[in-house]
Design a protein around this motif. Structure first.
Motif, PDB file in Angstrom:
ATOM      1  N   SER A  20       0.833  -1.205   0.000  1.00 15.05           N
ATOM      2  CA  SER A  20       0.000   0.000   0.000  1.00 15.05           C
ATOM      3  C   SER A  20       0.865   1.252   0.000  1.00 15.05           C
ATOM      4  O   SER A  20       0.545   2.239  -0.677  1.00 15.05           O
ATOM      5  N   GLY A  21       1.955   1.208   0.760  1.00 12.23           N
ATOM      6  CA  GLY A  21       2.866   2.345   0.788  1.00 12.23           C
ATOM      7  C   GLY A  21       3.523   2.590  -0.549  1.00 12.23           C
ATOM      8  O   GLY A  21       3.620   3.733  -1.011  1.00 12.23           O
ATOM      9  N   VAL A  22       3.979   1.524  -1.195  1.00  9.84           N
ATOM     10  CA  VAL A  22       4.616   1.658  -2.507  1.00  9.84           C
ATOM     11  C   VAL A  22       3.630   2.238  -3.521  1.00  9.84           C
ATOM     12  O   VAL A  22       3.970   3.133  -4.302  1.00  9.84           O
ATOM     13  N   ASP A  23       2.398   1.723  -3.528  1.00 12.52           N
ATOM     14  CA  ASP A  23       1.389   2.234  -4.459  1.00 12.52           C
ATOM     15  C   ASP A  23       1.122   3.719  -4.226  1.00 12.52           C
ATOM     16  O   ASP A  23       1.024   4.506  -5.174  1.00 12.52           O
ATOM     17  N   ALA A  24       1.004   4.105  -2.951  1.00 13.60           N
ATOM     18  CA  ALA A  24       0.749   5.515  -2.629  1.00 13.60           C
ATOM     19  C   ALA A  24       1.937   6.388  -3.005  1.00 13.60           C
ATOM     20  O   ALA A  24       1.767   7.511  -3.493  1.00 13.60           O
ATOM     21  N   ALA A  25       3.155   5.887  -2.787  1.00 15.02           N
ATOM     22  CA  ALA A  25       4.349   6.655  -3.130  1.00 15.02           C
ATOM     23  C   ALA A  25       4.455   6.867  -4.633  1.00 15.02           C
ATOM     24  O   ALA A  25       4.835   7.947  -5.100  1.00 15.02           O
ATOM     25  N   LEU A  26       4.108   5.835  -5.400  1.00 14.75           N
ATOM     26  CA  LEU A  26       4.144   5.969  -6.856  1.00 14.75           C
ATOM     27  C   LEU A  26       3.109   6.990  -7.317  1.00 14.75           C
ATOM     28  O   LEU A  26       3.385   7.806  -8.207  1.00 14.75           O
ATOM     29  N   ARG A  27       1.913   6.950  -6.722  1.00 11.94           N
ATOM     30  CA  ARG A  27       0.888   7.941  -7.088  1.00 11.94           C
ATOM     31  C   ARG A  27       1.324   9.347  -6.734  1.00 11.94           C
ATOM     32  O   ARG A  27       0.960  10.312  -7.407  1.00 11.94           O
ATOM     33  N   ALA A  28       2.126   9.477  -5.679  1.00  7.62           N
ATOM     34  CA  ALA A  28       2.600  10.793  -5.256  1.00  7.62           C
ATOM     35  C   ALA A  28       3.814  11.258  -6.049  1.00  7.62           C
ATOM     36  O   ALA A  28       4.348  12.328  -5.772  1.00  7.62           O
ATOM     37  N   GLY A  29       4.262  10.454  -7.017  1.00 14.98           N
ATOM     38  CA  GLY A  29       5.353  10.878  -7.895  1.00 14.98           C
ATOM     39  C   GLY A  29       6.747  10.575  -7.390  1.00 14.98           C
ATOM     40  O   GLY A  29       7.707  11.245  -7.790  1.00 14.98           O
ATOM     41  N   ALA A  30       6.906   9.561  -6.549  1.00 10.28           N
ATOM     42  CA  ALA A  30       8.228   9.231  -6.014  1.00 10.28           C
ATOM     43  C   ALA A  30       9.145   8.692  -7.112  1.00 10.28           C
ATOM     44  O   ALA A  30       8.746   7.851  -7.904  1.00 10.28           O
ATOM     45  N   ASP A  31      10.365   9.194  -7.148  1.00  2.00           N
ATOM     46  CA  ASP A  31      11.400   8.649  -8.029  1.00  2.00           C
ATOM     47  C   ASP A  31      12.200   7.560  -7.316  1.00  2.00           C
ATOM     48  O   ASP A  31      12.697   6.637  -7.939  1.00  2.00           O
ATOM     49  N   ILE A  32      12.308   7.688  -5.994  1.00  2.00           N
ATOM     50  CA  ILE A  32      12.976   6.691  -5.154  1.00  2.00           C
ATOM     51  C   ILE A  32      12.117   6.505  -3.907  1.00  2.00           C
ATOM     52  O   ILE A  32      11.620   7.475  -3.331  1.00  2.00           O
ATOM     53  N   ILE A  33      11.944   5.248  -3.508  1.00  2.00           N
ATOM     54  CA  ILE A  33      11.178   4.929  -2.306  1.00  2.00           C
ATOM     55  C   ILE A  33      12.103   4.242  -1.311  1.00  2.00           C
ATOM     56  O   ILE A  33      12.806   3.296  -1.663  1.00  2.00           O
ATOM     57  N   VAL A  34      12.104   4.722  -0.076  1.00  2.00           N
ATOM     58  CA  VAL A  34      12.862   4.085   0.999  1.00  2.00           C
ATOM     59  C   VAL A  34      11.881   3.534   2.017  1.00  2.00           C
ATOM     60  O   VAL A  34      10.962   4.243   2.447  1.00  2.00           O
ATOM     61  N   ASN A  35      12.049   2.278   2.387  1.00  2.00           N
ATOM     62  CA  ASN A  35      11.222   1.676   3.431  1.00  2.00           C
ATOM     63  C   ASN A  35      12.051   1.528   4.695  1.00  2.00           C
ATOM     64  O   ASN A  35      13.178   1.020   4.670  1.00  2.00           O
ATOM     65  N   THR A  36      11.499   1.992   5.814  1.00  2.00           N
ATOM     66  CA  THR A  36      12.181   1.855   7.100  1.00  2.00           C
ATOM     67  C   THR A  36      11.161   1.480   8.159  1.00  2.00           C
ATOM     68  O   THR A  36       9.945   1.587   7.943  1.00  2.00           O
ATOM     69  N   ASP A  37      11.626   1.021   9.316  1.00  2.00           N
ATOM     70  CA  ASP A  37      10.740   0.596  10.399  1.00  2.00           C
ATOM     71  C   ASP A  37      10.422   1.752  11.329  1.00  2.00           C
ATOM     72  O   ASP A  37      11.209   2.700  11.471  1.00  2.00           O
ATOM     73  N   ALA A  38       9.293   1.639  12.008  1.00  2.00           N
ATOM     74  CA  ALA A  38       8.868   2.697  12.922  1.00  2.00           C
ATOM     75  C   ALA A  38       9.488   2.573  14.302  1.00  2.00           C
ATOM     76  O   ALA A  38       9.425   3.514  15.093  1.00  2.00           O
ATOM     77  N   ASP A  39      10.092   1.432  14.602  1.00  2.00           N
ATOM     78  CA  ASP A  39      10.620   1.217  15.953  1.00  2.00           C
ATOM     79  C   ASP A  39      12.008   1.803  16.155  1.00  2.00           C
ATOM     80  O   ASP A  39      12.595   1.652  17.231  1.00  2.00           O
ATOM     81  N   GLY A  40      12.559   2.464  15.135  1.00  2.00           N
ATOM     82  CA  GLY A  40      13.865   3.096  15.278  1.00  2.00           C
ATOM     83  C   GLY A  40      15.039   2.150  15.189  1.00  2.00           C
ATOM     84  O   GLY A  40      16.158   2.520  15.563  1.00  2.00           O
ATOM     85  N   GLN A  41      14.825   0.929  14.693  1.00  2.00           N
ATOM     86  CA  GLN A  41      15.933  -0.022  14.569  1.00  2.00           C
ATOM     87  C   GLN A  41      17.009   0.494  13.619  1.00  2.00           C
ATOM     88  O   GLN A  41      18.195   0.312  13.862  1.00  2.00           O
TER      89      GLN A  41
END
Length: 333
Positions: free
Chosen positions: A74-95
């Protein structure tokens, strides 16, 4: 203009999310725009509200918990719709250290890689116990073999993806996207690199799995399913040949006794061998059929990629419907 979108899948991360957001970079050389996207995967706390309060540019919400893989897609799809040229995925727990985002983005920005995996150094990471180190190394070795890529930390969720790669990836697993994505990317011959990164200690247990045995089983199923999906002919024909081999043994045993005049008492060997040989041949035929279906899937994926290209050119006039609800905020830091 190069746009980077940093996506963060979340499940009840209202407490840890502010520290994670504060550590994210706001400027990277070569990147014109940096935006943040939070995926709230059915949280029961105020994760989405905290994200908006901290000025997150995009918030995607699932009304119910659908799992990490669905949140990632879902995040990747939303990022593509928002015009992302590069997408970075990271965790919310601060690892993962936010400063290392520039490290994993750089190879994509320079055109040296389609996908960059952050290598946590699982062999000697002080934040991992001995059992986790062993399992991580074993799992990475298996994924490298199945995907035919050199990645030393296959289950690392810290990764950068080019727009082209993101448009061609389709996560289908319901457990974790990490191994599925790598096997798929290897099959599609993306350029994949690993770069060393730093990690922080996390005090809470993982919300992805409740126990190590369960994690092992689910990861094994995910790897087997992904490999079979993208290598059906090799998987089914190979399995069929193994069955047929076990069928040849009793048949040869019967022939040996038959030649020596004692075949009448060993008919059961002939029956068992014949059944196994037919079963092996049937499994091999399934492989051929699965390979033809895989060809059809490639055509469907090609159409989906073109559809994503078309969607990227259309103006954003409406919000996505359930199960994803997107809320965009402009002008945030």
């Amino acid at each position: 203009m190069t746009k980077l979108i940093i996506q963060i899948p979340c499940l009840n991360e209202a407490e840890d999310l502010p520290n994670t957001l504060a550590a994210l970079p706001r400027r990277i050389e070569g990147i014109d725009t940096i935006e943040i996207l939070v995926i709230d995967d059915g949280s029961t706390d105020n994760t989405a509200q905290v994200a908006r309060m901290w000025g997150v540019h995009h918030v995607v919400r699932h009304r119910t918990n659908r799992g990490l893989a669905a949140a990632f897609q879902s995040g990747v799809d939303a990022a593509l719709r928002a015009g992302a040229d590069i997408i970075v995925n990271t965790d919310a727990d601060g690892q993962y250290a936010g400063e290392d985002i520039e490290t994993i983005v750089r190879p994509v920005l320079e055109g040296r890689a389609d996908i960059v995996i952050g290598d946590r150094g699982v062999g000697d990471n002080a934040h991992f116990g001995p059992v986790k180190r062993l399992l991580q190394r074993l799992g990475s070795a298996i994924v490298q073999r199945l995907a035919n890529v050199h990645v030393s930390d296959a289950v690392s969720g810290f990764r950068a993806i080019s727009r082209e790669a993101a448009q061609r990836l389709n996560i289908t697993t319901e457990f974790s996207y990490t191994t599925d994505m790598l096997i798929q990317a290897g099959r599609k011959r993306f350029a994949i690199l690993s770069v060393p990164i730093r990690t922080n200690a996390t005090l809470r247990p993982s919300r992805l799995f409740k126990s190590i045995p369960r994690f092992i089983v689910n990861t094994g199923i995910t790897m087997a399913r992904a490999y079979t999906t993208y290598n059906p002919l090799r998987a089914f024909v190979g399995f069929g040949l193994v069955i047929a081999f076990f069928g040849v043994v009793p048949v040869l045993r019967f022939l040996w006794f038959w030649v020596n005049g004692g075949g009448d008492g060993h008919i059961q060997s002939l029956v068992i061998g014949g059944v196994l040989l037919m079963l092996g041949a049937l499994v091999a035929v399934f492989g051929v059929l699965a390979d033809l279906m895989a060809t059809n899937r490639k055509l469907i994926e090609s159409s989906l990629t073109r559809l994503r290209h078309i969607e990227a050119r259309l103006p954003q006039t409406a919000e996505p419907e359930e199960p994803v609800i997107a809320n965009q905020r402009k002008g945030a830091a």
